[in-house]
Design a protein around this motif. Structure first.
Motif, PDB file in Angstrom:
ATOM      1  N   VAL A  12       0.816  -1.210   0.000  1.00 34.47           N
ATOM      2  CA  VAL A  12       0.000   0.000   0.000  1.00 34.47           C
ATOM      3  C   VAL A  12       0.853   1.263   0.000  1.00 34.47           C
ATOM      4  O   VAL A  12       0.622   2.183  -0.795  1.00 34.47           O
ATOM      5  N   ALA A  13       1.857   1.308   0.882  1.00 39.02           N
ATOM      6  CA  ALA A  13       2.617   2.545   1.047  1.00 39.02           C
ATOM      7  C   ALA A  13       3.301   2.952  -0.252  1.00 39.02           C
ATOM      8  O   ALA A  13       3.175   4.094  -0.708  1.00 39.02           O
ATOM      9  N   ARG A  53       0.840   4.096  -2.977  1.00 37.27           N
ATOM     10  CA  ARG A  53       0.285   5.428  -2.738  1.00 37.27           C
ATOM     11  C   ARG A  53       1.264   6.513  -3.143  1.00 37.27           C
ATOM     12  O   ARG A  53       0.898   7.491  -3.796  1.00 37.27           O
ATOM     13  N   ALA A  98       1.610   6.668  -6.945  1.00 32.37           N
ATOM     14  CA  ALA A  98       0.416   7.249  -7.566  1.00 32.37           C
ATOM     15  C   ALA A  98       0.377   8.747  -7.325  1.00 32.37           C
ATOM     16  O   ALA A  98       0.031   9.527  -8.225  1.00 32.37           O
ATOM     17  N   LEU A  99       0.735   9.165  -6.103  1.00 35.00           N
ATOM     18  CA  LEU A  99       0.686  10.597  -5.806  1.00 35.00           C
ATOM     19  C   LEU A  99       1.689  11.354  -6.660  1.00 35.00           C
ATOM     20  O   LEU A  99       1.376  12.416  -7.224  1.00 35.00           O
ATOM     21  N   VAL A 116      -6.146  11.240  -5.204  1.00 40.33           N
ATOM     22  CA  VAL A 116      -5.076  10.302  -4.841  1.00 40.33           C
ATOM     23  C   VAL A 116      -4.640  10.566  -3.394  1.00 40.33           C
ATOM     24  O   VAL A 116      -4.448   9.630  -2.615  1.00 40.33           O
ATOM     25  N   ALA A 149      -6.524   8.968  -0.631  1.00 40.66           N
ATOM     26  CA  ALA A 149      -6.332   7.541  -0.332  1.00 40.66           C
ATOM     27  C   ALA A 149      -5.652   7.344   1.017  1.00 40.66           C
ATOM     28  O   ALA A 149      -5.660   6.240   1.555  1.00 40.66           O
ATOM     29  N   TRP A 150      -5.059   8.403   1.578  1.00 43.01           N
ATOM     30  CA  TRP A 150      -4.498   8.284   2.921  1.00 43.01           C
ATOM     31  C   TRP A 150      -5.598   8.376   3.972  1.00 43.01           C
ATOM     32  O   TRP A 150      -5.464   7.883   5.061  1.00 43.01           O
ATOM     33  N   GLN A 191      -9.645   4.234   2.846  1.00 45.38           N
ATOM     34  CA  GLN A 191      -8.985   3.124   2.171  1.00 45.38           C
ATOM     35  C   GLN A 191     -10.003   2.138   1.627  1.00 45.38           C
ATOM     36  O   GLN A 191     -10.318   1.148   2.277  1.00 45.38           O
ATOM     37  N   ALA A 203      -4.640  -2.310  -3.446  1.00 48.80           N
ATOM     38  CA  ALA A 203      -4.591  -0.845  -3.364  1.00 48.80           C
ATOM     39  C   ALA A 203      -4.047  -0.272  -4.656  1.00 48.80           C
ATOM     40  O   ALA A 203      -4.505   0.780  -5.127  1.00 48.80           O
ATOM     41  N   LEU A 238      -5.661   2.729  -7.042  1.00 48.93           N
ATOM     42  CA  LEU A 238      -4.976   3.974  -7.386  1.00 48.93           C
ATOM     43  C   LEU A 238      -4.773   4.074  -8.892  1.00 48.93           C
ATOM     44  O   LEU A 238      -4.906   5.152  -9.489  1.00 48.93           O
TER      45      LEU A 238
END
Lengths: 484, 499
Positions: free
Chosen positions: B26-27, B30, B33-34, B89, B92-93, B96, B109, B113
């Motif tokens: 996930v991390a 993310r 994607a960001l 995006v 998403a933090w 979830q 995840a 994203l």
């Protein structure tokens, strides 16, 4: 009568026959050398495919042969870009089917039948006279009946019987249509001039229209267009899967090629008054009925091959749609659409084969595909791409482009009501394929079929086909430009 | 260069996340994607300012070109998409959607994203496409990723609802876009070009009948996307089920594709045909305003309520477009942007509340939002006030000018003036339902301190998202000139000689 001959143009049809003869000879001398036979068949197909390349990349010179001497020169063989494209596709899809049958299990009968069918398909799309056309069309389809029946299963025999009955009726109609055509135009070759001459006389015009409608009916059987489609679901589900793939790809290409040959002379009369309304009407009825019936029935299926069979029927409607315009652009569009459909269909069939393995005739329910993305990402990805292309949704851009290509000639010919029906069919079609696509996500269930041990060939076909679809999605011109 | 980066970076990263990178944790996913969203968004803003052009042959046989260029009409929408893309995006933090109701993982995840990024890419491509067929293809790009967002990452409580909402979304939108395709093909074939710059001149000498037919097909197709009453029934289902980020994208970006298409295709190319069907469109818009408003007065699900208010707001936009004047198009464009920002804000808030409360049923008595989470409460009031068209906030200009424009339309004065009057009544309905929501949620009821349904206040990235959107609502409200100055030239060129 002397004919001019250009062997180079005839080679795509002759090489498979040569391979066939060679296989029979080798089999007679050394009956145990089965792998050699398969290699020979493969070589025959590849060499023939290579011979079609000059027609694709060549300049605009007419590639005609088997011509009678001038001044009344008629050519019975046309190897132009459109023809060469269809020939290449027929040969390569037959090769893919050969791979699906698998090297170890392909017997001499299967090889011979496949080669014969490929040779017939290659010849029919190039033929420009009714005699060659009729015989090679049957050569393309009859071996498939044997291939369906060549299987020790009751259901397969039943499927073959259905196909045989259908083929006999279709053959009868085609013979009748040919006879009527010759009566109407007084010319055994399919040329625009003779049709235009006949069109000027009212009685001959009626007869020519009737001939075309009868020929259309005969071909609709081979294309599995509604209302001549009844054999399709039975035969495709009961026969061996690779042969179903053959029926959905190579046979379809041959049938559409044959139809294109018949409709080509109509260029000369489409703008006359009165125009060929009866032919357009017949095509429109076939198109609309196939699209709607095929998609609605496909919506209800849970057995994947039956779903693909009904989707074949629906796609036949899409293939016929651009032909309703009776123009060159329409014929090219039909060829492009068939090409895209054949590749996507082959990928789907190959993926099904790769998932179920040798016992591919059992348990092909939609539920067996739950969680395929996690369980088997390669096959799942290929299948997903094929489904998206069939549905015409990006990222399967080539499917969408094919739909645009197919709609364009019909819209240009002023048949936009048919195009609006096509809109409904396209949306229902999305529902059909997305239903299957949706299943691929999610958690795999316990009763999922075990991954078969021997599936390299099927997986290879699926992946090569997917690669073709991906490249064509990025650069559709590569595919669209082939035919013009 | 900026244009290429805007399209390629989010597109390629999105595709990769959905295919090869599905297994990423996930991390990492993310962050990747960001970064992609920020790079793409920055490139989009640069491209909106510099206005570069890409023009390459793509499918010569169909006359389709890779022709991307941003002009005055698309620049604000591209900028809006860029901002919304980064915000969804980042969101998403805070939320979830790849976890199910009990916190277990139900999907990847990275796929989620990736789908967000692909929707943004599709919108960028559609807003910057300068070729009619290319516009259609870009329009279709958003379908599958959005379907994945709704069907896979939607409301974790009901699988049947997700399947229904996502199927409805894809089928309704597909029927609209395919109808539009028939219209585009007819137009392109008759005019002989697919280039937006040449189309209006080339289509000018079509007969009125042809123009009307083309305009009907195009408008009908795009009306599904907008959505115009009675083709709106897919929207509430999609909004209620989609994850917050999905709702935001749907409201702020996808609906805009519909109105943008209306401006770009029928209005610009077949104006005579469009003005013939304009009264029907105006009436449909007004019915949408009233219908949406009335439903909002009784609707219990807050997410559905916001969705229906979207139908009402889009009614104003459509009414403004139907007037066929320069003022009308200006109103539609600012209304579009304003609605994008306001509904994005409201959906972030309501999505957050749904996440905290489990449901957003207005019949359940909950503690007052102004007491338990004052920041969220303030943002909600800001959004509602902007939605009801309070002067000084973004919604005002869209609605006000949308009422002025049909008063002085290009044609059909009688019908359009009547529509304007009824729409004004609809604007009053908006005030009524906004106040209803404010009373129930913000004022609330007095509930003992240990009651359930206490909502933690917004913080961190969610607060940042809310703050950016809130600031945008105020900025556009105070100085609508920032949008109008960009669009003015392009609009006058588009509407041509019309007053």
């Amino acid at each position: 009568m002397t004919l001019t001959m250009d062997w180079g143009l005839l080679l795509p049809a002759l090489l498979p026959v040569a391979a066939l003869a060679l296989i029979l000879v080798v089999e007679a001398i050394a009956p145990t050398a089965r792998p050699v036979l398969v290699v020979l068949a493969g070589f025959g197909l590849v060499a023939a495919a290579a011979e079609t390349i000059p027609g694709l990349v060549g300049d605009d010179d007419p590639r005609l042969t088997l011509c009678t001497p001038a001044p009344d020169g008629r050519c019975m063989w046309d190897g132009g870009a459109l023809t060469s494209t269809l020939q290449l596709a027929i040969l390569l899809s037959t090769l893919a089917v050969l791979a699906l049958i698998s090297v170890r299990r392909a017997g001499v009968i299967e090889l011979v039948m496949l080669l014969a069918s490929a040779s017939g398909g290659v010849a029919v799309v190039a033929a420009r006279d009714l005699g060659t056309w009729l015989i090679t069309l049957e050569l393309a389809t009859l071996p498939v009946i044997a291939l369906v029946a060549w299987r020790d299963r009751r259901a397969a025999a039943h499927g073959a019987l259905t196909l045989l009955t259908t083929s006999l009726v279709s053959f009868g109609l085609l013979v009748l249509g040919t006879a009527l055509w010759v009566t109407a135009t007084g010319d055994p070759t399919l040329t625009g001039e003779s049709l235009a001459t006949a069109w000027a006389v009212p009685e001959q015009r009626t007869l020519a229209g009737l001939a075309t409608v009868v020929l259309l009916a005969g071909l609709a059987f081979k294309l599995s267009a509604v209302p001549f489609h009844a054999w399709t679901p039975t035969t495709l589900t009961s026969g061996p899967l690779p042969i179903s793939a053959l029926l959905a790809s190579s046979s379809k290409l041959a049938a559409i090629g044959a139809l294109i040959v018949v409709l080509a002379p109509y260029d000369a009369v489409v703008d006359l008054s009165p125009g060929p309304h009866v032919v357009v009407a017949a095509l429109v009825i076939l198109t609309v009925a196939s699209m709607l019936t095929g998609t609605v029935m496909a919506l209800r299926q849970t057995e994947v091959v039956r779903l693909l069979a009904w989707s074949t029927v629906a796609q036949a409607g899409w293939i016929l749609l651009p032909l309703t315009a009776l123009t060159v652009a329409g014929r090219q569009a039909a060829a492009v659409y068939t090409l895209v459909y054949a590749v996507a269909g082959l990928v789907a069939f190959a993926a099904v084969r790769a998932i179920h393995g040798r016992r591919v005739e059992d348990g092909r329910e939609l539920t067996a595909y739950t969680g395929l993305f996690r369980r088997d990402p390669l096959t799942g990805g290929a299948l997903a791409l094929a489904l998206l292309v069939l549905a015409g949704l990006p990222p399967g851009v080539i499917g969408l482009v094919a739909k645009i290509v197919a709609l364009r000639p019909a819209v240009s010919a002023g048949l936009w009501p048919v195009a609006v029906v096509a809109v409904v069919a396209a949306v229902l079609g999305i529902a059909v394929y997305v239903r299957w696509f949706a299943v691929l996500f999610g958690e795999p269930t316990i009763d999922a079929p075990a991954r078969p041990a021997q599936r390299r060939a099927s997986l290879g076909v699926a992946l090569i086909g997917s690669a073709v679809l991906v490249v064509a999605s990025a650069l559709p011109q590569l595919l669209v430009g082939l035919v013009s | 260069m900026a244009l290429i980066a805007m399209l390629v970076v989010p597109g390629a990263v999105g595709l990769w996340l959905m295919t090869g990178g599905r297994a990423l944790d996930v991390a990492t996913a993310r962050v990747i994607a960001l970064v992609a969203a920020v790079v793409g968004g920055a490139a989009a803003v640069v491209a909106s300012a510099q206005r570069p052009v890409i023009d390459r042959a793509w499918i010569p046989d169909l006359g389709v070109r890779w022709h991307f260029e941003i002009d005055g009409i698309s620049a604000p929408l591209v900028a809006l998409t860029a901002v919304i893309g980064v915000l969804v995006v980042a969101h998403a933090w805070a939320e979830q959607p790849w976890l199910d109701a009990s916190g277990g993982e139900r999907g990847s995840a990275a796929t989620y994203l990736g789908a967000l990024l692909l929707v943004v890419t599709g919108a960028f491509a559609a807003f910057s496409a300068r070729d009619a067929v290319l516009f259609f293809i870009a329009f279709e790009v958003v379908l599958v990723p959005m379907w994945v967002l709704i069907g896979r990452y939607g409301d974790p409580h009901s699988e049947a609802k997700r399947a229904d909402a996502s199927a409805r979304f894809i089928l309704y939108t597909a029927i609209g876009s395919t109808l539009m395709l028939v219209g585009i093909l007819l137009l392109v074939w008759q005019a002989g070009t697919a280039d937006f710059a040449e189309l209006p001149a080339a289509a000018a000498d079509l007969s009125l009948g042809q123009q009307t037919l083309i305009a009907t097909l195009l408008t009908l197709g795009l009306a599904v996307k907008v959505p115009v009453f009675p083709l709106h029934t897919w929207l509430p289902a999609a909004h209620t089920t989609a994850p917050t980020a999905g709702s935001v994208l749907l409201a702020a970006v996808l609906l805009k594709l519909g109105t943008y298409g209306l401006v770009r295709l029928p209005l610009a190319n077949v104006p005579d045909g469009f003005s013939r069907i304009a009264p029907v469109l105006a009436i449909a818009g007004v019915i949408g305003i009233l219908w949406g408003g009335l439903i909002c007065l009784v609707e219990r699900d807050l997410k559905r309520l916001i969705a229906f208010s979207s139908v009402a707001h889009m009614g104003f936009v459509v009414l403004a477009l139907a007037s066929g004047t320069e003022t009308g198009v200006q109103a539609a464009l600012i209304g579009n942007i304003a609605h994008g920002v306001i509904s994005a804000l409201l959906f972030v808030i309501v999505g957050g509340l749904k996440h905290r409360w489990g449901s957003v049923d207005l019949a359940i008595v909950r503690p007052a939002l102004r007491e338990v989470s004052p920041r969220l409460g303030f943002a909600l009031i800001l959004g509602l006030a902007a939605g009801l068209g309070l002067p000084g906030l973004a919604g005002f200009w869209g609605e006000f000018v949308a009422l002025v424009a049909p008063w002085n339309p290009a044609q059909h004065t009688g019908i359009l003036r009547t529509c304007a009057v009824i729409a004004a009544v609809g604007a009053a309905l908006a005030a009524a339902y906004s106040l209803r929501v404010a009373r129930i949620v913000w004022v609330g009821d007095e509930v003992s301190a240990d009651a359930p349904h206490r909502a933690a206040d917004t913080r961190g990235l969610e607060l940042a998202v809310v703050a950016v959107l809130g600031a945008a609502v105020v900025a556009i409200g105070v100085a609508p000139v920032i949008v109008w100055s960009v669009t003015a030239d392009a609009v006058s060129a588009l509407v041509g000689g019309a007053p």
